[in-house]
Design an enzyme around this catalytic site. Sequence first.
Site, short mmCIF file in Angstrom:
data_model
loop_
_atom_site.label_atom_id
_atom_site.label_comp_id
_atom_site.label_asym_id
_atom_site.label_seq_id
_atom_site.Cartn_x
_atom_site.Cartn_y
_atom_site.Cartn_z
N ASP A 279 38.92 35.03 -9.13
CA ASP A 279 38.31 33.97 -8.34
C ASP A 279 39.46 33.23 -7.63
O ASP A 279 40.64 33.49 -7.87
CB ASP A 279 37.45 33.04 -9.20
CG ASP A 279 36.38 32.35 -8.34
OD1 ASP A 279 36.56 32.30 -7.10
OD2 ASP A 279 35.38 31.85 -8.89
C1 NOJ Z 1 35.11 30.31 -5.55
C2 NOJ Z 1 33.81 30.72 -6.16
O1 NOJ Z 1 33.80 30.43 -7.55
C3 NOJ Z 1 33.47 32.17 -5.96
O2 NOJ Z 1 32.19 32.42 -6.45
C4 NOJ Z 1 33.59 32.53 -4.51
O3 NOJ Z 1 33.22 33.87 -4.32
C5 NOJ Z 1 35.00 32.27 -4.06
N1 NOJ Z 1 35.32 30.86 -4.23
C6 NOJ Z 1 35.23 32.66 -2.61
O4 NOJ Z 1 34.62 31.81 -1.75
#
Ligand code: NOJ
Length: 751
Positions: A279
Amino acid sequence: MKKLVLILTALVVSSSLIAQTVEEKVENLLQKMTLEEKIGQMTQFTSSGDVTGPTLRGNVEKEVKAGNVGSLFNAFKADYTRKLQKMAVEETRLGIPLLFGYDVIHGHRTIFPIPLGEASSFDLDAMEEAARIAAIEASAEGIHWTFAPMVDVSRDPRWGRVMEGAGEDTYYNNLVAKARVRGFQGDDLSKENTILACAKHFLAYGAPIAGRDYNTVDMSLQTLHEVYLPPFKATVDAGVETFMTSFNEINGTPSTANPYLFKDILRDQWGFEGMVVTDYTAINELVPHGTAKDLAQAGVQALKAGIDMDMEGAVFLETLKESVEKGDVTEEEINVAVRRILTLKHKLGLFEDPYRYSDTEREERLVLCDEHKEKARDFARKSIVLLKNENQVLPLKLENKPKIAAIGPLVKSKKDVLGAWKAKGSPKDAKSLFEGLKGATRGKAELLYAQGCKLDGDDTSGFAEAIEVANQSDVIILAIGEARTISGEAKSRSDITIPGVQTELLAELKKTGKPVVVVLMNGRPLALEKEDELADAFLETWHLGTMAGPAIADVIFGKYNPAGKLPMTFPRNVGQVPIYYNAKNTGRPFDPENPSGYKSNYLDVPNSPLYAFGYGLSYTTFEYGEITLSSNTTDGAPITASIEVTNTGDYDGEEVVQMYIQDIIGKSTRPLKELKGFEKIFLKKGETKTVTFTIEKEALTYFRWDMSEGVEAGEFNVFIGTSSDQVKAASFTLTKDYEVGKKNYNPIQSK
Ligand code: NOJ
């Protein structure tokens, strides 16, 4: 002769080239790559689009040309993705194409209901189709990869991201997870309208302490395996190609540094061969988590945990080379990750044609096309849950040209209906409730409007006008709830009532004596005791997407008979949270019929929720017969449970018939009820249908305290009904124990 030999040799060589497997092609390319180029492939940066955290590298175009990037996210539009792709293909030494990712969560430009709303439909085909349409639109703009589905089971509505999943039940999450993966990836990844799906967030991100996003998770292994892992396994079974780590730690280890999750479970036990991305800056966050003293150590921990790509953090880019030189990781460990990344690029056909996804013609023709909007409207109607309908206020009749007061801060909103994670959905393309009402009542009713109040704050100055408008009308439609900006990532709330003075406005309008239809728009289950008392009719419409307005109007005026059911329990107040239907009995269960002291209950609120999991009304009524079992005993062979359901009301309608099972006595304690089957049926008024569920022994097995999986002989209850708290019951006996096998679920033995 010589010529012939030459021709034959050429033929053999070229046919062997053609016959090269993806593995061979990847291996050939890998041989040519420098260590820096390999690490570049393991690096993902955000473009300037929707950003959800600090950006560490300003000029991504420069990074692309420098060969520092394997994947970009938040870049869209066919022209722009093509331009970036050209830089990678034409201006880097090996010309390896980029992988474009994006959070295409519930639609790309045609926005469908938020996933929790979609889940209220209990319509798996519709969920698959919505994901398919999202993939068609996103891929036309050059996107190869969505960071969806989120398959985190969530039992805590304080957590803002409950809007992004399928709610609290594991069995249901499994089915939804599969449907969404199938929808995004389609049946052939090499087609230009299919995209990679990503199961996220591995693991237990939906269970942060106190519902606060990114917070610590501390949980028994039994619960992890029984409740939180299965939906991820379901995505692997459905062929998902990528996984994302979660931000949180579990029992002391941050996911992004946890080999038990990514090596032992995901790869060794489940056989996953795809790619794992972190993430957003999750490797960097190992430092504040406190398992790594610096970024270099964090990078090593992540790589050793089985992570292939670093989202936005640039840790791999900045530290891995040195870590190889120091001997902290090997180049072969890096090769493993790069192979997975290159393999995906091959599967998508990017080496044959890097531009095949960025297609202005398809973009023009398909994005927001009428067919997609029609599907979005239909799905929005299916996602609406009727919570209350006193005196059959709904559907509203138009025969006598009624005066309708449309009131509330959300009646005219075109942006909130899109919900959180709206991708490239735009308010200008969305239809508000007011527009929907106008369309449905043109020439048939008089529509009056007042805003009444804002979504938040304590300003009641608009009440007087709203009351005046209400007084002139026959019926009030009041749209209240949450702004789209207070659910989603980093949007936890400690108070889950409706914000501001919206409920006060409802109370004032109620005093006019006019029937009040409350249309709720929100991203999470809310505590709605007051509103439930005040409303005559109550519609849970979530954030329904581009076609919200017409869809809600279809329901209000009876063009569509609502059939949605809640995929998450609605508490009476936040103090009951986490509250979910598949709880345990405890040693001191409280019986509200026969209350006594020293039981497991609250002094100030009942144990029961306001609305239970699976609850939802229809304009018609359904009567359930008694359950018939094909046998009262089984040695493990499947048995069936059947029930007659009759439409006893005045409308044709759909009903989600739900089957739950309870293992009464187990080696480990078992929940009071667990969903094990459901069927959505359509019944004409007066019609009766028999619904039959097959119960297989696999539906009875569970994880015991020693992490073995199986089921013991004994008595089981079967419940079938219209919601988790309104069911008919029967019971059967399993005469033999079954072991699925003792598995190595011990994290201590992790590599
Ligand atoms: C953080 C989020 O937790 C995740 O779900 C997402 O895909 C990413 N950012 C990218 O935007």
